[in-house]
Scaffold this motif. Sequence first.
Motif, mmCIF file in Angstrom:
data_model
loop_
_atom_site.group_PDB
_atom_site.id
_atom_site.type_symbol
_atom_site.label_atom_id
_atom_site.label_comp_id
_atom_site.label_asym_id
_atom_site.label_seq_id
_atom_site.Cartn_x
_atom_site.Cartn_y
_atom_site.Cartn_z
ATOM 1 N N ASP A 147 97.164 81.009 56.944
ATOM 2 C CA ASP A 147 98.045 80.268 56.032
ATOM 3 C C ASP A 147 99.506 80.524 56.404
ATOM 4 O O ASP A 147 100.156 81.432 55.897
ATOM 5 N N THR A 148 100.018 79.705 57.333
ATOM 6 C CA THR A 148 101.416 79.768 57.743
ATOM 7 C C THR A 148 102.105 78.473 57.319
ATOM 8 O O THR A 148 101.431 77.471 57.039
ATOM 9 N N PRO A 149 103.438 78.444 57.254
ATOM 10 C CA PRO A 149 104.120 77.209 56.849
ATOM 11 C C PRO A 149 103.750 76.009 57.714
ATOM 12 O O PRO A 149 103.558 74.900 57.198
ATOM 13 N N HIS A 209 100.933 75.485 59.493
ATOM 14 C CA HIS A 209 99.550 75.074 59.237
ATOM 15 C C HIS A 209 99.420 74.423 57.860
ATOM 16 O O HIS A 209 98.628 73.491 57.678
ATOM 17 N N ARG A 210 100.191 74.908 56.912
ATOM 18 C CA ARG A 210 100.158 74.365 55.556
ATOM 19 C C ARG A 210 100.615 72.909 55.523
ATOM 20 O O ARG A 210 100.177 72.127 54.676
ATOM 21 N N GLU A 211 101.499 72.548 56.455
ATOM 22 C CA GLU A 211 101.986 71.169 56.512
ATOM 23 C C GLU A 211 100.927 70.208 57.042
ATOM 24 O O GLU A 211 101.009 69.001 56.833
ATOM 25 N N ARG A 215 95.046 70.323 54.410
ATOM 26 C CA ARG A 215 94.841 70.407 52.971
ATOM 27 C C ARG A 215 93.648 71.323 52.745
ATOM 28 O O ARG A 215 92.511 70.976 53.079
ATOM 29 N N ASP A 216 93.922 72.483 52.193
ATOM 30 C CA ASP A 216 92.917 73.536 52.097
ATOM 31 C C ASP A 216 91.679 73.060 51.330
ATOM 32 O O ASP A 216 91.777 72.542 50.216
ATOM 33 N N LEU A 269 92.611 77.221 54.927
ATOM 34 C CA LEU A 269 93.744 78.114 55.142
ATOM 35 C C LEU A 269 93.373 79.490 54.626
ATOM 36 O O LEU A 269 92.858 79.619 53.508
ATOM 37 N N GLU A 303 94.350 83.707 54.047
ATOM 38 C CA GLU A 303 95.451 84.648 53.862
ATOM 39 C C GLU A 303 95.217 85.968 54.581
ATOM 40 O O GLU A 303 96.146 86.772 54.702
#
Length: 389
Positions: free
Chosen positions: A303-305, A307-309, A312-313, A319, A321
């Motif tokens: 879960d990095t910025p 990858h988050r973009e 959609r988990d 994603l 942690e």
Amino acid sequence: MSPAGPLRREVRWSDSDAGRVVHVVGCVTDEVYSFLGPATHALARSGLDQSVVMIDDVQYRHHLVSLHERAELVLAPSLRNPMRQWREVLKALRQTLADSPPRAVHLHGIVPCLVGAWAVRTSGIRAAIFYSPHGSRAMGRFKWIGATLLWLFRPLLQPGSNTAIVNVPQERRAFDKWKSVDVIESPASDVFLTVARNEARHPLVVTGGREHNPRNAELLAQLAVLLTDDALRIGFNWIGSVDPVSRQRLNAAGVSVFDVANDAERAQRLAAGWIYVAPGGTRGFPVFLVEAMAAGLPCVAMDTPQHREVIRDGETGFLCESERDLIGCIATLVDSPTLRTRIGEAARKEARERFGEGRFSSRLLAAYSFDSPTASDPDSPAPLEGAPA
């Protein structure tokens, strides 16, 4: 001893009156190439001539053959001294601008932005200027440096009258006072979107990259050791190039390394995977994660910025942690063909709608305020002048 002049791949300019775009780059890293490569093809299809001024770093020369064949390449020699290095880039750029005034100049990276803006302002030419950071360290871990540079060089960069183009949405904040900021995410080649899924007989976890990234290789090796179990029979593949130390570490952990040469071969290797894992972060656009999504793989990422973009988990991927979460997601996907299929199909659908080459081309031309593509791809270029035989 003074460095030799820049190498050039000369081309015959098209008969179109659309004009020319000059790209200014430092090294063509994976993050830069994920945008620059498709951009040269999109602009060539629109009838625009192009020149690419860059540092001739042997580590990234494999990207040059994939830039559009009608793009003139101007390669400044790679030097150890940063000041001398950028003086060579500045000299090559000034000569390129003097050869034929361009319609637009696109500056890729923070230092190229400063050097390119200086060259354009002092040359007296009038051309639209576009700035793209492409995951520069000065926009990430050292973002305070990037923010300071952008503030100090405001008179040179003229943010109130120029446009920034970012391919990672989170970079948009650094340019909030500019005339305009366009978010144009890098595309995935059609070969990834069309490759047929062909899962290996036994569980296979894949990842990889082209750029030397010891940390990601180290993380995958650790993951492979933790998941070693004769009963599970999980295999691990690294798809792409690695440095010798990382190759040794991966081999010791039982990870197979495939140094693929092109997109089609990489797509075929991905298609055999059960799961794609992104165990570490990236400075810029996560191009390999997007390619895996386009190939229809269920993806598990830290879960990095960046990858988050993209993910959609729980819908288009997972994603995580922690390393424990990562292992748990891999185990769940290995045990559930239905879940792999559902997440993989959702990921491919997302990639087709969001990261298709057509969408990228239309958004890029709109940002440039250029017309839609009308011209066909012209002939092949001559080889680099001055390159060794």
